[in-house]
Each structure stands twice: as C-alpha cells, then as structure tokens.
Enzyme design. Structure first.
Site, PDB file in Angstrom:
ATOM      1  N   GLY A  36       0.783  -1.228   0.000  1.00  0.00           N
ATOM      2  CA  GLY A  36       0.000   0.000   0.000  1.00  0.00           C
ATOM      3  C   GLY A  36       0.814   1.276   0.000  1.00  0.00           C
ATOM      4  O   GLY A  36       0.271   2.355  -0.260  1.00  0.00           O
ATOM      5  N   CYS A 246     -27.476  -9.729 -18.070  1.00  0.00           N
ATOM      6  CA  CYS A 246     -26.820  -9.370 -19.329  1.00  0.00           C
ATOM      7  C   CYS A 246     -27.726  -9.706 -20.522  1.00  0.00           C
ATOM      8  O   CYS A 246     -28.294 -10.807 -20.597  1.00  0.00           O
ATOM      9  CB  CYS A 246     -25.494 -10.111 -19.444  1.00  0.00           C
ATOM     10  SG  CYS A 246     -24.647  -9.830 -21.018  1.00  0.00           S
ATOM     11  N   CYS A 249     -25.670 -12.836 -22.464  1.00  0.00           N
ATOM     12  CA  CYS A 249     -25.398 -14.144 -21.868  1.00  0.00           C
ATOM     13  C   CYS A 249     -26.353 -14.482 -20.735  1.00  0.00           C
ATOM     14  O   CYS A 249     -26.376 -15.623 -20.269  1.00  0.00           O
ATOM     15  CB  CYS A 249     -23.957 -14.225 -21.376  1.00  0.00           C
ATOM     16  SG  CYS A 249     -23.608 -13.206 -19.919  1.00  0.00           S
ATOM     17  N   CYS A 271     -22.654  -7.361 -19.781  1.00  0.00           N
ATOM     18  CA  CYS A 271     -21.466  -7.652 -18.973  1.00  0.00           C
ATOM     19  C   CYS A 271     -20.368  -6.633 -19.272  1.00  0.00           C
ATOM     20  O   CYS A 271     -20.099  -6.320 -20.436  1.00  0.00           O
ATOM     21  CB  CYS A 271     -20.931  -9.048 -19.289  1.00  0.00           C
ATOM     22  SG  CYS A 271     -21.951 -10.400 -18.701  1.00  0.00           S
ATOM     23  N   CYS A 277     -18.091 -12.595 -20.999  1.00  0.00           N
ATOM     24  CA  CYS A 277     -19.443 -12.658 -21.552  1.00  0.00           C
ATOM     25  C   CYS A 277     -19.476 -13.569 -22.779  1.00  0.00           C
ATOM     26  O   CYS A 277     -20.388 -14.381 -22.931  1.00  0.00           O
ATOM     27  CB  CYS A 277     -19.914 -11.245 -21.912  1.00  0.00           C
ATOM     28  SG  CYS A 277     -21.601 -11.167 -22.554  1.00  0.00           S
TER      29      CYS A 277
END
Length: 288
Positions: A36, A246, A249, A271, A277
């Site tokens: 970090g 979606c 899909c 998606c 997808c």
C-alpha cells in the site's frame, strides 16, 4: 492467441532498456515489501501520452519474459482503443504472445476492472492508475499527504465520508474507493468500481499499481488484508443490479454496464467483462 514476429532490429526487447527495467523492478519489490505504500520511480517517456496507461505499461514491460502471455483490458473490454494500442505496442516491441482469454494470460494489464474470472497465484494483475494519492481529495500538497501517511492521519477522508452521509444519506464514492491495506496504509485501488473492491482482499494474485504521470508504484501482495473504510452504521456496499441480467449471456451475478439504445432509447444491461461474456453466450447448438 496472437504471437507476432518480434522485429529485433528495431526495438530493444520490451522497449525499455535493461537499466530502466531494473530500476522499475527495484521499486516494485519495495512496493511489494511495504503493501500500500507509494514508491516513487523515474517514470520514462513512452510512445503514448501520460495519463493513458504509461505507469501500467512500464510495469508490464519491465516484468514480461519471452514465455509470458499478456492480456490488456480497458473497462473490461479487450477491443477498446486504449487496450488495442497498448497490446500492439507490447506485441511489436517484445514479440511475446497476447490473448483475450483471462485464463491463458500470465500477466494482465487493466484499466479500471478486475476480470470476472477468479485469478490464479501464478498471474499478475497490473493496474493503470491516473491518481494514486487517496488523500488528494483533502490535501493538495504532496508534503502534506506524506506527513499524513507517516502519522496515519486519515481523519480528512473519514470527514469526507461523514459529510457525504450528512448531505446525501450515504457514501457517494462510486469508484476508486479508499481502502486500508493490511491495517496500515490508505490507498486508491485505481478507479475500479466498488464491485471489484472486495476481490482485492486476501487474493492469491499479486496486484501492482503504476501511475506514470504521478511517478508512483504501489502493490498489494497475495493474501493481504484490504479493508474499505466504513462506519459501523453505514457499512461499505457494492453496486447492485436488482432484476437485471446481461442482454447477451443472461448472467446476473457479474458487474453490468447500463447501455441505452441510441435509436429506441431503451435501456439494457451488458457484462462489463466482454471476454467473460463471450464464453457464457449460448452457442447455436444451445439455441437449437
């Protein structure tokens, strides 16, 4: 999978000279050692404009070997202008294989999404980062943000969240949600949607973040705690898409983009991760 011929007479392997790669790798190792923490590095001039992924690209070029396979995505899409330009640059200057299949890639460079498929321990995800400093929202000076990180003084960010709740009734940060890495450093997880933020926690994959314009590298090593900052009575929550799925899909358990038809004005969902997808779309045999 595409593997173009490397034109060794035109380019050094992976564009960057070896001294530059070593310097970037040293900064990367330091970033991994201090999860970090933002590590400065000498960001090089690249054949794309700063702010268009030069930090991620320098990380990628310094890490790839001749046996690697690289995938580049932009907001989940392999075929956007940014993704295609970076992929072509990597292909032309290294000759290594590229792919759009997440499972076949050893190194993935991404702009603002984590692929929907679960990543493995032998893969590396490199983020392009436009603004690495989470405290820039509350302190415009670099010296001030460094002092706040050293003292772990993140009261300004907490106050920002509190003001959001007072004004709007909830935290309104949609992407780039500030998180604590291993209970120490506050960091910006690139502008990924909140949907992807929990996936950074205790992941087996190495996440690297490169900001070329700001000249910073930071990292989340595998199996590291990543905690979005939140109040007990206003917990962090991800986006939800109630009743939506979606259009292509049918998945409803992934991050969806809202798309308006330019002709009819009708809203539909799709998606965000296009390659994922495509794998889930019904084939002609399924339809028949």
């Amino acid at each position: 999978m595409n593997k173009p011929r490397f034109q060794s007479d035109k380019y050094h392997f992976a564009f960057l000279d070896e001294a530059s790669k070593r310097e970037i790798r040293r900064a990367t190792l330091k970033a991994i050692s201090i999860p970090g923490h933002q590590v400065p590095f000498a960001s090089r001039e690249m054949p794309i404009g700063r702010g268009w992924g030069t930090g991620g690209l320098q990380l990628t070029l310094s890490l790839i070997g001749r046996e690697d396979t690289v995938k580049v995505i932009d907001q989940g899409n392999d075929d956007s202008v940014n993704a295609v330009s970076i992929r072509k640059l990597i292909e032309e200057t290294s000759g290594i294989a590229t792919t759009t299949d997440t499972t076949k890639a050893t190194l993935i460079q991404t702009r603002h999404r984590i692929p929907e498929e679960e990543l493995r321990e032998d893969q590396i995800l490199v983020f392009q980062v436009p603004q690495p400093e989470p405290l820039r929202r509350v302190d415009a000076k670099e010296l001030g943000t460094k002092r706040k990180h050293s003292e772990m003084d993140y009261s300004g960010i907490w106050l920002t969240l509190y003001e959001d709740i007072v004004r709007w009734g909830e935290v309104t940060i949609g992407a780039d949600y500030p998180c604590l890495v291993h209970h120490r450093y506050l960091f910006n997880p690139s502008p990924i949607p909140r949907w992807d933020t929990p996936r950074l926690h205790q992941s087996g994959t190495l996440y690297l973040f490169g900001a070329g314009r700001e000249k910073k590298i930071y990292a989340i090593p595998p199996f590291t705690d990543v905690t979005p900052i939140q109040f007990e009575d206003y917990p962090f929550r991800v986006e939800s898409f109630p009743g939506a799925s979606c259009k292509f899909c049918g998945r409803n358990d992934v991050f969806l983009n809202e798309i308006y038809d330019s002709v009819t004005g009708e809203l539909h969902f799709q998606c965000s991760d296009i390659s994922f997808c495509l794998k889930n779309r019904p084939t002609k045999e399924d339809v028949l």
